[in-house]
Design an enzyme around this catalytic site. Structure first.
Site, short mmCIF file in Angstrom:
data_model
loop_
_atom_site.label_atom_id
_atom_site.label_comp_id
_atom_site.label_asym_id
_atom_site.label_seq_id
_atom_site.Cartn_x
_atom_site.Cartn_y
_atom_site.Cartn_z
CE1 TYR A 142 -25.54 -4.04 -14.98
CE2 TYR A 142 -25.42 -1.83 -15.93
CZ TYR A 142 -25.65 -3.19 -16.07
OH TYR A 142 -25.99 -3.69 -17.30
CE LYS A 146 -22.48 -5.15 -18.66
NZ LYS A 146 -22.94 -6.54 -19.01
P1 NAD Z 1 -32.28 -9.18 -18.49
O1 NAD Z 1 -32.36 -8.90 -17.04
O2 NAD Z 1 -33.55 -9.21 -19.28
O3 NAD Z 1 -31.54 -10.58 -18.73
C1 NAD Z 1 -30.45 -11.01 -17.96
C2 NAD Z 1 -30.58 -12.51 -17.76
O4 NAD Z 1 -29.46 -12.96 -16.99
C3 NAD Z 1 -31.85 -12.93 -17.00
O5 NAD Z 1 -32.56 -13.93 -17.72
C4 NAD Z 1 -31.31 -13.49 -15.67
O6 NAD Z 1 -32.11 -14.55 -15.16
C5 NAD Z 1 -29.92 -13.95 -16.11
N1 NAD Z 1 -29.00 -14.05 -14.97
C6 NAD Z 1 -28.78 -13.14 -13.99
N2 NAD Z 1 -27.88 -13.60 -13.11
C7 NAD Z 1 -27.50 -14.82 -13.54
C8 NAD Z 1 -26.59 -15.80 -13.06
N3 NAD Z 1 -25.92 -15.61 -11.91
N4 NAD Z 1 -26.45 -16.96 -13.75
C9 NAD Z 1 -27.15 -17.19 -14.88
N5 NAD Z 1 -28.02 -16.28 -15.41
C10 NAD Z 1 -28.20 -15.12 -14.74
O7 NAD Z 1 -31.23 -8.13 -19.10
P2 NAD Z 1 -31.01 -7.66 -20.61
O8 NAD Z 1 -31.60 -6.31 -20.78
O9 NAD Z 1 -31.39 -8.74 -21.56
O10 NAD Z 1 -29.42 -7.47 -20.61
C11 NAD Z 1 -28.56 -8.43 -21.17
C12 NAD Z 1 -27.13 -7.90 -21.13
O11 NAD Z 1 -27.06 -6.69 -21.86
C13 NAD Z 1 -26.58 -7.60 -19.73
O12 NAD Z 1 -25.21 -8.00 -19.68
C14 NAD Z 1 -26.65 -6.09 -19.65
O13 NAD Z 1 -25.61 -5.58 -18.82
C15 NAD Z 1 -26.41 -5.70 -21.09
N6 NAD Z 1 -26.99 -4.40 -21.45
C16 NAD Z 1 -28.34 -4.20 -21.44
C17 NAD Z 1 -28.86 -2.97 -21.83
C18 NAD Z 1 -30.37 -2.72 -21.87
O14 NAD Z 1 -30.78 -1.60 -22.16
N7 NAD Z 1 -31.20 -3.71 -21.62
C19 NAD Z 1 -28.00 -1.94 -22.19
C20 NAD Z 1 -26.63 -2.16 -22.19
C21 NAD Z 1 -26.13 -3.39 -21.83
#
Ligand code: NAD
Length: 245
Positions: A142, A146
């Site tokens: 993953y 990224k």
């Molecule tokens: P999340 O899973 O709650 O939200 C991700 C969203 O992306 C979901 O609503 C999903 O339906 C949508 N999605 C997935 N595949 C898709 C596609 N092919 N087309 C359109 N939409 C799609 O995740 P989050 O925690 O809100 O994370 C958001 C971002 O932050 C991500 O890029 C993640 O890598 C990054 N991030 C999150 C964290 C954390 O702790 N949550 C930490 C570091 C980075």
């Protein structure tokens, strides 16, 4: 000649997710007109238009980007899903498609949610700055995607093409409606699986409150201009102090 859409017209890819929804709500409060693009719609906010679609589908993106000047990309398959093909397809190829669609639709700014893990190789980092190199051996697949995703977005930044990009790198995110971090910690503790310490008990780990992550994204978007140092750069985002874990 084409009339530029207002700088307050934006789209949030992944706007149905944990971070995305907080971002959408704050953007609406700040007077932005917001379109959400996501594979699923999970809530409703007055004034926000939802578009259900996959970010790998350029035609679907183009319809949404028509009158938009700013795009936030915070969509990703869940890190827990363990599907290599899906990570590559969405995070790397899909992000290339997002960039192409932005450029074709003449979107001016793209703000990517990256991750602080892109510089982590399993060795402690304290007060790490953005000049740290990308991890040569990322902690999982993953994270590998990224890294590629961030590179693709930052390399696409071009003043000549009138297309500017920036990436925000949070580590763990916590706050209301967090579906992962705290629920998993609580669940693990309930099962009695947290009765050991990794390391000597002084390890620190960085968690950022979701509103601060949102604030960082909006600040980056608003300060991203052709003459600003933000162009094509990544920024770590954190609270004041890491949390003792
Ligand atoms: P999340 O899973 O709650 O939200 C991700 C969203 O992306 C979901 O609503 C999903 O339906 C949508 N999605 C997935 N595949 C898709 C596609 N092919 N087309 C359109 N939409 C799609 O995740 P989050 O925690 O809100 O994370 C958001 C971002 O932050 C991500 O890029 C993640 O890598 C990054 N991030 C999150 C964290 C954390 O702790 N949550 C930490 C570091 C980075």
């Amino acid at each position: 000649t084409r009339i530029r859409p207002s700088s307050k017209r934006c789209a949030v890819i992944g706007g149905s997710g944990f971070l995305g929804r907080h971002l959408v709500e704050r953007l609406v409060e700040k007077g932005y007109s917001v379109a959400v693009f996501d594979i699923a719609q999970r809530y409703e906010v007055p004034g926000v238009v939802f578009h259900q679609g996959d970010l790998c589908d350029k035609q679907a993106l183009l319809k949404v980007f028509k009158d938009v000047s700013l795009v936030f990309h915070c969509a990703s398959p869940s890190p827990a899903c363990d599907d290599r093909n899906l990570f590559w397809k969405v995070n790397v190829e899909g992000t290339r498609t997002v960039i192409q669609a932005c450029q074709e639709a003449r979107v001016q700014k793209l703000v990517l949610t990256s991750s602080a893990s892109v510089v982590f190789e399993g060795i402690d980092i304290k007060n790490g700055k953005e000049d740290l190199p990308y991890a040569k051996r990322p902690i999982d697949y993953y994270t590998e995607t990224k890294i590629q995703q961030e590179k693709v977005v930052l390399e696409a930044c071009s003043k000549e093409k009138d297309f500017l990009t920036v990436a925000i790198r949070p580590h763990g995110i916590f706050g209301p409606r967090d579906p992962q971090l705290v629920p998993i910690l609580v669940d693990t503790a309930r099962k009695g699986k947290m009765k050991f310490i990794i390391g000597d008990g002084t390890n620190l780990v960085d968690f950022t409150y979701v509103e601060n992550v949102v604030h960082g994204h909006i600040l980056a978007a608003e300060h991203l201009k052709p003459d600003s140092p933000l162009c094509g750069k990544a920024y770590h985002i954190t609270n004041d102090e890491p949390i003792r874990f």
